[in-house]
Design a protein around this motif. Sequence first.
Motif, PDB file in Angstrom:
ATOM      1  N   THR A 106       0.839  -1.208   0.000  1.00 10.72           N
ATOM      2  CA  THR A 106       0.000   0.000   0.000  1.00 10.72           C
ATOM      3  C   THR A 106       0.869   1.251   0.000  1.00 10.72           C
ATOM      4  N   TYR A 143      -1.453   5.869  -3.340  1.00 13.60           N
ATOM      5  CA  TYR A 143      -2.910   6.029  -3.198  1.00 13.60           C
ATOM      6  C   TYR A 143      -3.689   5.089  -4.117  1.00 13.60           C
ATOM      7  N   MET A 144      -2.998   4.348  -4.958  1.00 14.67           N
ATOM      8  CA  MET A 144      -3.689   3.312  -5.724  1.00 14.67           C
ATOM      9  C   MET A 144      -4.204   2.222  -4.786  1.00 14.67           C
ATOM     10  N   ASP A 145      -3.518   2.030  -3.669  1.00 17.07           N
ATOM     11  CA  ASP A 145      -3.892   0.936  -2.767  1.00 17.07           C
ATOM     12  C   ASP A 145      -4.145   1.372  -1.322  1.00 17.07           C
ATOM     13  N   TYR A 146      -3.570   2.512  -0.911  1.00 16.33           N
ATOM     14  CA  TYR A 146      -3.849   3.015   0.429  1.00 16.33           C
ATOM     15  C   TYR A 146      -5.021   3.974   0.306  1.00 16.33           C
ATOM     16  N   CYS A 147      -6.094   3.655   0.977  1.00 15.93           N
ATOM     17  CA  CYS A 147      -7.349   4.369   0.742  1.00 15.93           C
ATOM     18  C   CYS A 147      -7.537   5.480   1.771  1.00 15.93           C
ATOM     19  N   ARG A 196     -12.217  10.344   1.388  1.00 13.97           N
ATOM     20  CA  ARG A 196     -12.544  11.451   0.491  1.00 13.97           C
ATOM     21  C   ARG A 196     -13.854  12.068   0.979  1.00 13.97           C
TER      22      ARG A 196
END
Lengths: 786, 265
Positions: free
Chosen positions: A702, A705-709, A712
């Motif tokens: 992660t 930000y592709m995988d660590y969310c 938003r």
Amino acid sequence: MSDGIGARVERKEDKRFITGKGKYTDDVRVDNQAYAAFVRCPVAHAKINGVDSSAAMAMEGVIAVHTGPEMKEDGIGDIITGWSITSKDGSPMQCGVWNPMVTTYGRYVGDAVAVVVAETQAIARAAAELVELDYEELPASIGVEDAFQDGAAQVHENVPGNLIYDWEIGDEAAVAAALEGAHHITEMKIVNNRLSPNPMEPRSAVAIFDEAEDHYTLYTTSQNPHVARLVLSAFYNVAPEHKLRVIAPDVGGGFGSKIYIYPEEITCLWASMKTGRSVKWTSDRTEAFLTDAHGRDHVTKATMGFDAEGRIVGFKTDTLANIGAYVSLFATVTPTYLHGTLLSGCYDMPAVYGNVKAIHTNTVPVDAYRGAGRPEATYSVERMIETAAREMGMDPAELRRKNFITEFPYQTQVILQYDSGDYHKTLDMAQDIADVAGFAARKAEAASRGKLRGLGYSTFVEACGIAPSAAVGSLGAAVGLWESAEVRVNPVGSVEILTGCHSHGQGHETTFAQVVADRLGIPVDNVSVVHGDTDKVQFGMGTYGSRSGPVGMSAIVKALDKVEAKAKKIAAHTLEASEDDIVIENGEVKVAGTDKSMAWHEIGLAAYIAHNLPEGMEPGLKEAAFYDPLNFSFPAGALICEVEVDPETGVTDIVKFTAVDDFGNIINPNIVEGQVHGGVTQGIGQAMLEQVVYDDDGQMLTASYMDYCMPRADDVPSYALDHNATPSPLNPLGVKGCGEAGAIGSPPAVINAITDAIGTNDLQMPATPLAVWTALQNAKSSMAAE
Amino acid sequence: MYQTKYHKPASVDEAVAALSSAEDGKVLGGGQTLLPTMKQHLAAPTDLVDLRGIAGMDAISAADGVLTIGAGARHADVAASATVREAIPALACLAGGIGDPAVRSMGTIGGSVANNDPAADYPAAVLGLGATVVTNSREIAADDFFEGMFSTALGEDEIITAIKFPIPSSAGYTKFPNPASRYAMVGVFVAQTGGGARVAVTGAGQDGVFRAEMMENALSSSFEAGALDGATVDSRGMLSDIHGTAEYRAHLVSVMAKRAVDSAV
């Protein structure tokens, strides 16, 4: 006074922030600028046999490549920890040695091995890729439970079993006896997920060595520039304290991660001396994931016992805390004195016991992150009481009410003495706002649409205003946690506040000015706040632990007391009145009950012109104060989360989130509400979205930000907030601190709501759609099996 | 250092020439995948051939039951196009849900289709509608175009110039976004066409976009969500990662397919 305490003054600092005119470390450009890039350990554990920099050095624009052994040779010190913990058997903790750059062993993916200094950032980064490491990969320990197993790979030779300390708090025998006789016992395994702090501004450093003056300047992303200077000089031997200036200009968020003094800052200072160039380094986002200190990462076994009426008789937790590869600055205190001391929650618990084993793993260091230990404690307590209520068939709010502390001060069984609170009323208010009474109807309506609705509580208390110096000293802290302030009245009456706190989003330029405006009756625009520069501001301890209000502002009040006393003397002398009759109101210094007065600016002028001062009085009007708190302050709150789960996908929608907090007196409601919004959003992030995942080999899955969310805007609802203030009796403003409360209190409210909705308690954070769907499937199949 | 020669040809022929004379050339559409990849040093083409200077590459038109979208049309153009919204509303809707406003203002349909990212949205529409990929040298049927993750039938120096979509009687697209990246973790495009129902799935399959035949058969007999009861995809062919196991993705394909049918217009 419209700008004073309690007013919704717009943040003075926002003009520059929202117009893109903030000045951050990476915006600093100096003569002779060069750029650093780091070569990092590519595996979780390795013996580095050699570093071949020849290809990198051959690249045009490369100035130097340096390594850890060279730093060591130059006498640069190892990275220290700021708090010594003693194990329950009386033995001191055992920590691995942390070299700023690897000398022999790389112990996590991202451990700095070498630094490249080059003419541009692009060249430095490209050259870093050409530095070849000759290394031998070693077995690694990644997860905290695995690292504590017999036979686990050793992270450091001098830390057997990877066990840094085995600490306890409370009375184990009393808890055991209480649980023995309990009417009901609730037991759970609770995982507090590992998080990455993710301040919007990544870490950055600009190191400037002035050979002619033997002087260093470091611009850096710090929450506590004086502490950075002290540690860099006293322990890392970069420069003597008086030959080092540390400036933390605008800093774009910290959440704890910018308290610490990292290898990169130390290396930039040293490399500036080595190369004779100014050296700048700015982390990219993946580097931030790999090297910024992480937060949380606890695995806890909890047991709570109740009597037949539902009163808690005893509470016990056994926790494994992942410290990572090295012991970061406040890593040892976070799972102990910031966690174990909060295990009583807001409940009158007659017996409490906490055991914490701190474990080295081959992962990036874990340290304090917004809330620091208190979220972990709160999550354990609030998950347990909600679960117990379900098991006993009681209303979770009623079970809490049966156990609330109602008399203050309240001495817990785990060191702390709570200052003030009104937990029943706070919960009443939250239940009203959340319309708990209408929940059943909403649940039925949601069910008609195929959705599962749930409601969850968290009634939390936390400890802010860190901290009384002597008390923390007796518990192992290497520093005192007082704060300093200087109030300078200019000859024209405007005021400068020099604070040892540091604002990296908190809005000090506004709130601190309001305190002065309130006291002196002058507009906030006539007050400026100076912070973040060791050449400008007296020594201070910085900002973390929700301390700027209760500790930092108290220091300002103390300094204002002195300013006011001198101003009154000047006025009494000028107006030929008794000092006791002088009052300061609406920007005027008056003789009470008369029309004799001086405008505030006339006092300033009189003090500096000094033609007519009382006999023996020094000219000028400027006073300093150091404030050491008497105790922590204890914000508390009642949070209610209502969710709707789509059972087909596992997607959870937070339909309402109510927070009623007791922060004591509030200086600026806008700023306080902003802190709650941000804190609760981070808590929702922890509960539903965020998690650092390492694979079994210690590679981070992660690292972007592709995988660590990250949360938003569309992940969170519009918050319903209110306040029930019980002013702290222990500081002059009656404030309690609000920066961390949202992140501390909210995760259990969210998980309690989701588990209420889905009808199974077998759910750990983060409650992603996958996790919720899986919990639903598991519940279905275990029902089918029965 | 990473050096790249930048070309901005004015015609497709010039672009092909630039590409074929490059040692390791790459076509630049909107750059929303290629540029971040280059920034991370994961790609280092010797030449970048930017198609944005070619007039007419972003044209959108509908005639004779076919919607033609130029390869250079940006996602925002497609989402806002009255022509697309009238011909295939599901396609406009799909385009409007790609990435974020910045991505939609730069990214192009040709770039997305040529890249064939397994989690991209457009491949589901191209395959689900049975579209034709038009290149500088030939026309390729969607069923022959997608060859697996990041792999297509495009030749070395071949450039997509347009996509021709046969206009269906109805179509729908529903995606389940990855919570972190918001790429499609499962995206299902369903279409009712003269040749029967088509169902294309993106985000979920190990080999990139694919057609769900059991679902197509079910919908061909009755184009309604209920027809999909019991119609599944095999979880053994699904991707598995920290956001979604293969079983979860397979399950979501069924859920998203039903929702796509419900949304179809």
